[in-house]
Design a protein around this motif. Structure first.
Motif, mmCIF file in Angstrom:
data_model
loop_
_atom_site.group_PDB
_atom_site.id
_atom_site.type_symbol
_atom_site.label_atom_id
_atom_site.label_comp_id
_atom_site.label_asym_id
_atom_site.label_seq_id
_atom_site.Cartn_x
_atom_site.Cartn_y
_atom_site.Cartn_z
ATOM 1 N N GLN A 36 0.829 -1.181 0.000
ATOM 2 C CA GLN A 36 0.000 0.000 0.000
ATOM 3 C C GLN A 36 0.876 1.248 0.000
ATOM 4 O OE1 GLN A 36 -2.707 -0.190 3.330
ATOM 5 N NE2 GLN A 36 -3.722 -2.039 2.573
ATOM 6 N N TRP A 37 0.303 2.335 -0.509
ATOM 7 C CA TRP A 37 0.965 3.630 -0.489
ATOM 8 C C TRP A 37 0.068 4.639 0.214
ATOM 9 C CZ3 TRP A 37 5.837 5.005 -2.226
ATOM 10 C CH2 TRP A 37 6.536 4.040 -2.951
ATOM 11 N N TYR A 38 0.721 5.474 1.038
ATOM 12 C CA TYR A 38 0.024 6.510 1.788
ATOM 13 C C TYR A 38 0.748 7.836 1.551
ATOM 14 C CZ TYR A 38 -2.390 2.854 4.437
ATOM 15 O OH TYR A 38 -3.169 1.788 4.804
ATOM 16 N N PHE A 97 -4.537 6.961 2.889
ATOM 17 C CA PHE A 97 -4.415 5.825 1.976
ATOM 18 C C PHE A 97 -4.567 6.284 0.530
ATOM 19 C CE2 PHE A 97 -4.667 1.559 0.506
ATOM 20 C CZ PHE A 97 -5.742 1.446 -0.353
ATOM 21 N N GLN A 153 -3.672 0.323 -3.173
ATOM 22 C CA GLN A 153 -3.152 -0.982 -2.817
ATOM 23 C C GLN A 153 -2.852 -1.762 -4.090
ATOM 24 O OE1 GLN A 153 -4.428 -3.544 0.608
ATOM 25 N NE2 GLN A 153 -5.485 -4.691 -0.999
ATOM 26 N N CYS A 171 5.365 3.786 1.683
ATOM 27 C CA CYS A 171 4.887 2.487 1.245
ATOM 28 C C CYS A 171 4.770 1.621 2.497
ATOM 29 C CB CYS A 171 5.804 1.848 0.224
ATOM 30 S SG CYS A 171 7.438 1.424 0.842
ATOM 31 N N SER A 205 -10.088 -0.218 9.749
ATOM 32 C CA SER A 205 -10.374 -0.715 8.400
ATOM 33 C C SER A 205 -11.515 -1.730 8.495
ATOM 34 C CB SER A 205 -9.124 -1.333 7.759
ATOM 35 O OG SER A 205 -8.782 -2.538 8.395
ATOM 36 N N TYR A 240 -6.822 -4.417 4.325
ATOM 37 C CA TYR A 240 -7.417 -3.393 3.483
ATOM 38 C C TYR A 240 -6.776 -2.071 3.840
ATOM 39 C CZ TYR A 240 -11.100 -1.525 0.510
ATOM 40 O OH TYR A 240 -11.781 -0.940 -0.502
ATOM 41 N N GLY A 241 -7.045 -1.045 3.040
ATOM 42 C CA GLY A 241 -6.476 0.255 3.340
ATOM 43 C C GLY A 241 -6.949 0.786 4.676
ATOM 44 N N TYR A 242 -6.009 1.347 5.425
ATOM 45 C CA TYR A 242 -6.352 1.913 6.713
ATOM 46 C C TYR A 242 -6.867 3.340 6.554
ATOM 47 C CZ TYR A 242 -3.169 -1.564 8.957
ATOM 48 O OH TYR A 242 -2.523 -2.694 9.394
ATOM 49 N N THR A 243 -7.791 3.727 7.434
ATOM 50 C CA THR A 243 -8.166 5.128 7.582
ATOM 51 C C THR A 243 -7.593 5.592 8.919
ATOM 52 O OG1 THR A 243 -10.216 4.861 6.333
ATOM 53 C CG2 THR A 243 -10.010 6.811 7.722
#
Lengths: 110, 113
Positions: free
Chosen positions: A33-35, A45, A48, A89, B95, B100-103
């Motif tokens: 994932q990239w933030y 976020f 992904q 990342c 999440s 999954y993508g985190y908030t």
């Protein structure tokens, strides 16, 4: 300690130029994932990547996952001042635990 | 709620004191995480909750740190006998599921003086 390494640590870019930041893992990742974290803000976020060799685009940002699923890259074209911030990342060590790199901090010269 | 809410946004405490940091995740998100971020570094994992239970607390630095999530929603990170080295940004994230993508919330900036 962190198992995901990012280079460069700092990226100073002239507005309008392109640049790439890289992420490398010592182990195979199930996904990456990239933030993005703006100065004074919290990580947000972006995307992904799951499949080997996967490429995804978000406007001027192009994300790629390596064939061996051990590395990833983020390429930004025509950099704008809104791109300022730190890009992280993060790879899953297992089904739920994300390990973050130290980030690439981007500054833009107008 | 619409996002992950963390309170307080800033906390200054004296060395040796006890602090509690609160996290209110997105409604319906079963996975909740606490991370700690020092200046110039990426977030470092502290603890993961799936529902009410702490599924993984391997990132907690020592036994002065403890976290709860009694009803599967709000979580509290508790730090006893604070030390100057505990100063950092404490981030909470949620999440829908684990992978999954985190908030992330806006964090609590803890300063121990």
């Amino acid at each position: 300690g962190q198992q995901v390494m990012q280079i460069p640590q700092y990226q100073h870019v002239q507005e309008g130029e392109d640049f790439t930041t890289y992420c490398n893992s010592s182990t195979t990742l199930s996904n990456i994932q990239w933030y993005k974290q703006r100065p004074g803000g919290h990580p947000v976020f972006l995307i992904q990547l799951v499949k080997s060799g996967e490429v995804k685009k978000q406007k001027r940002l192009t994300f790629q996952f390596g064939e061996a699923k051990k590395n990833s890259s983020l390429h930004i074209t025509a950099t704008q001042t809104t791109d300022v911030g730190t890009y992280f990342c993060a790879g899953f060590l297992n089904d739920y635990k994300l390990s973050f790199g130290a980030g690439t901090t981007v500054t833009v010269r107008a | 709620g619409a996002g992950v809410s963390q309170t307080p946004s800033n906390k200054v405490t004296e060395k040796g004191k006890y602090v509690e940091l609160r996290c209110d995740p997105i409604s319906g998100h079963t996975a909740l995480y606490w991370y700690r971020q020092s200046l110039g570094q990426g977030p470092e994992f502290l603890i993961y909750f799936q529902g009410t239970g702490a599924a993984d607390d391997s990132g907690l630095p020592n036994d002065r740190f403890f976290a709860v999530r009694p009803e599967g929603s709000v979580s509290t990170l508790k730090i006893q006998r604070t030390e100057r080295g505990d100063s950092a940004m404490y981030l909470c994230a949620s999440s829908p599921t684990g992978s999954y993508g985190y908030t992330f919330g806006s964090g609590t900036r803890l300063t121990v003086v």
